[in-house]
Design an enzyme around this catalytic site. Structure first.
Site, PDB file in Angstrom:
ATOM      1  N   LYS A  44      -6.496   6.081 -20.516  1.00  0.00           N
ATOM      2  CA  LYS A  44      -6.501   6.452 -21.831  1.00  0.00           C
ATOM      3  C   LYS A  44      -5.252   6.041 -22.486  1.00  0.00           C
ATOM      4  CE  LYS A  44     -10.569   7.535 -20.344  1.00  0.00           C
ATOM      5  NZ  LYS A  44     -10.788   8.594 -19.626  1.00  0.00           N
TER       6      LYS A  44
ATOM      7  N   ARG B 220       0.725  -1.037  -0.117  1.00  0.00           N
ATOM      8  CA  ARG B 220      -0.136   0.010   0.010  1.00  0.00           C
ATOM      9  C   ARG B 220       0.724   1.202  -0.100  1.00  0.00           C
ATOM     10  NH1 ARG B 220      -1.981   2.097   4.432  1.00  0.00           N
ATOM     11  NH2 ARG B 220      -2.306   0.236   5.573  1.00  0.00           N
TER      12      ARG B 220
ATOM     13  N   ASP C 107      -5.436  18.463 -15.652  1.00  0.00           N
ATOM     14  CA  ASP C 107      -5.950  17.193 -16.355  1.00  0.00           C
ATOM     15  C   ASP C 107      -5.329  17.206 -17.744  1.00  0.00           C
ATOM     16  OD1 ASP C 107      -6.832  14.826 -17.419  1.00  0.00           O
ATOM     17  OD2 ASP C 107      -8.761  15.006 -16.096  1.00  0.00           O
TER      18      ASP C 107
ATOM     19  N   TYR D  44     -14.093  16.768 -17.557  1.00  0.00           N
ATOM     20  CA  TYR D  44     -14.706  15.364 -17.585  1.00  0.00           C
ATOM     21  C   TYR D  44     -15.940  15.164 -16.622  1.00  0.00           C
ATOM     22  CZ  TYR D  44     -14.580  10.246 -16.974  1.00  0.00           C
ATOM     23  OH  TYR D  44     -14.909   8.922 -17.050  1.00  0.00           O
TER      24      TYR D  44
HETATM   25  C1  LIG Z   1     -11.339   9.055 -18.431  1.00  0.00           C
HETATM   26  C2  LIG Z   1     -11.180  10.516 -17.783  1.00  0.00           C
HETATM   27  C3  LIG Z   1     -10.956  10.792 -16.385  1.00  0.00           C
HETATM   28  C4  LIG Z   1     -11.261   9.879 -15.662  1.00  0.00           C
HETATM   29  O1  LIG Z   1     -10.591   8.394 -15.519  1.00  0.00           O
HETATM   30  P1  LIG Z   1     -10.845   6.907 -15.103  1.00  0.00           P
HETATM   31  O2  LIG Z   1      -9.423   6.371 -15.343  1.00  0.00           O
HETATM   32  O3  LIG Z   1     -11.882   6.613 -15.788  1.00  0.00           O
HETATM   33  O4  LIG Z   1     -11.074   6.983 -13.524  1.00  0.00           O
HETATM   34  C5  LIG Z   1     -10.625  11.946 -15.928  1.00  0.00           C
HETATM   35  N1  LIG Z   1     -10.410  12.929 -16.919  1.00  0.00           N
HETATM   36  C6  LIG Z   1     -10.558  12.696 -18.461  1.00  0.00           C
HETATM   37  C7  LIG Z   1     -10.038  13.923 -19.019  1.00  0.00           C
HETATM   38  C8  LIG Z   1     -10.910  11.467 -18.633  1.00  0.00           C
HETATM   39  O5  LIG Z   1     -11.018  11.293 -19.972  1.00  0.00           O
END
Ligand SMILES: *Cc1c(COP(=O)(O)O)cnc(C)c1O
Length: 412
Positions: free
Chosen positions: A226, A69, A201, A122
């Site tokens: 992604k 952890r 982000d 998002y």
């Molecule tokens: C998919 C996504 C998230 C969330 O991520 P997860 O891995 O699904 O929790 C956050 N920000 C953006 C821009 C995303 O495309």
């Protein structure tokens, strides 16, 4: 280790891994273990002293492994490799993008504080900011791509803003926010004793095409689900920044317990070896697809960063911030939801699915799917109409992708 200043793509196969510690295996094994054996009680004591910050690290000392952890070799090596792309001091990998985002928001905001954030974000982030954080006395203040510095400052002054959170390019419209401007706004709202941090982000550009830490941001966040993962087979997230801020993020991660597991860490290391070739091919394919769409009579408008008008403000930001137009292409189809759905249902090679950045091309309808939770008014202001279709372009042969789009448009 880096005698020639090797580029990150040259180091993704080996950096941070010592074969001699793993029977000479060329690849880092999966350390599927919960805990680690100490050589002696004294060693265990020293490892804990360091982990709990009871003493400074000796110059050549490596923090010892204690318990998965806190950390695990698969995560530790992965985190060192991720740092190379963004030029970060430290990285923390999470079990999802949302856990990376929610951990950062909880660490840097307290009851009574406000969060200044770009719109649209998002859907999951939007829900967390507008439905979860208010329950803890934390308020979200949104700003849009067209807002001037004065307009943003007017909304945000004297509201206790402690964090500026930016998603650029915005999903699904590819609208760009100026990160230098966000830095200036944070500096005007913060003081020396109470700084306002900027978190970005960067999921839409992956670690390849935009480096927010070099553009004034304090933290960069990813949904590693992604581009970083890139194969639609895992969920993960990451946060990067300087050592001081990351220590705070890592400490909260330890106590929320939302780190990724060793198997996910191993898969992500495997993915990183091909990150650059994948993303480069995806961007090249996207450019071909966008050009095709722009010339098609059933397409009203294409939202693609490679088609920005020279001289426009968006073009200026694009040139300053990005090294590629990316692999996300959205377009307005002529008609409304009916025509958009006909197109989506007729696709043969593209998959009808949300998510993005993977080897296979995906298509979706933001108004009915990813952004259905956004209020109708916000959707209208942000250009997320019933005509809008979002494509994530993969590594397939681009002529096959264009064939698929053409035959699907013919059926509308
Ligand atoms: C998919 C996504 C998230 C969330 O991520 P997860 O891995 O699904 O929790 C956050 N920000 C953006 C821009 C995303 O495309």
């Amino acid at each position: 280790m880096n005698p020639r200043n090797f580029q990150p793509e040259s180091l993704m196969m080996s950096y941070g891994y010592k074969p001699e510690l793993s029977e000479g295996a060329i690849k880092c094994p999966i350390f599927q273990t919960s805990t680690f054996v100490f050589k002696s009680a004294q060693e265990g004591k020293e490892f804990f002293e360091l982990a709990y910050g009871k003493r400074e690290k000796n110059p050549d000392e490596q923090p010892g492994l204690i318990y998965s952890r806190l950390n695990n070799p698969d995560l530790q090596i992965l985190e060192e490799r991720l740092c190379l792309w963004d030029g970060a001091e430290k990285c923390a990998v999470f079990e999802s993008g949302m856990s990376a985002i929610s951990t950062v928001l909880f660490e840097f905001l307290r009851p009574g504080d406000s969060l200044l954030y770009s719109m649209p974000v998002y859907g999951g982030t939007d829900h967390f900011i507008n439905k979860v954080l208010p329950q803890y006395g934390i308020k979200g203040i949104g700003f849009s791509p067209g807002d001037s510095k004065e307009e943003i400052l007017k909304k945000a002054r004297n509201k206790g803003v402690k964090l500026v959170y930016v998603e650029t390019p915005a999903n699904p419209t590819n609208a760009l926010f100026d990160l230098n401007l966000c830095r200036e706004i944070a500096d005007e709202l913060g003081t020396k004793d109470s700084p306002v941090y900027v978190a970005v982000d960067n999921t839409y550009m992956g670690p390849l095409w935009q480096h927010p830490l070099k553009l004034g941001a304090d933290l960069v966040l990813y949904s590693a689900t992604k581009y970083i993962g890139g194969h639609s087979d895992l969920i993960a997230g990451a946060v990067l920044g300087n050592a001081d801020l990351m220590q705070r993020v890592l400490t909260l991660r330890t106590f929320l317990g939302n780190m990724a597991g060793p198997w996910t860490g191993w898969l992500l290391m495997r993915s990183l070896e091909t990150l650059k070739v994948r993303m480069t091919q995806q961007a090249a394919n996207a450019s071909q697809v966008a050009d095709f769409l722009a010339g098609h009579p059933k397409v009203e408008k294409v939202h693609y960063l490679g088609h920005l008008e020279p001289g426009s403000d968006q073009y200026r930001i694009f040139k300053n911030q990005l090294t590629s137009a990316g692999a996300m292409v959205s377009f307005d189809i002529k008609g409304a939801e009916k025509e958009a759905f006909k197109f989506l249902d007729a696709l043969k090679l593209f998959h009808l699915a949300v998510s993005l950045g993977s080897t296979e091309s995906l298509a979706e309808h933001p108004a009915a799917m990813t952004h259905s939770d956004v209020s109708e008014e916000d959707r209208k202001n942000l250009g997320i109409s019933e005509k809008l279709i979002r494509l994530s372009i993969g590594v397939e042969n681009y002529q096959d992708l264009i064939w698929d789009i053409e035959q699907a448009l013919n059926q509308v």
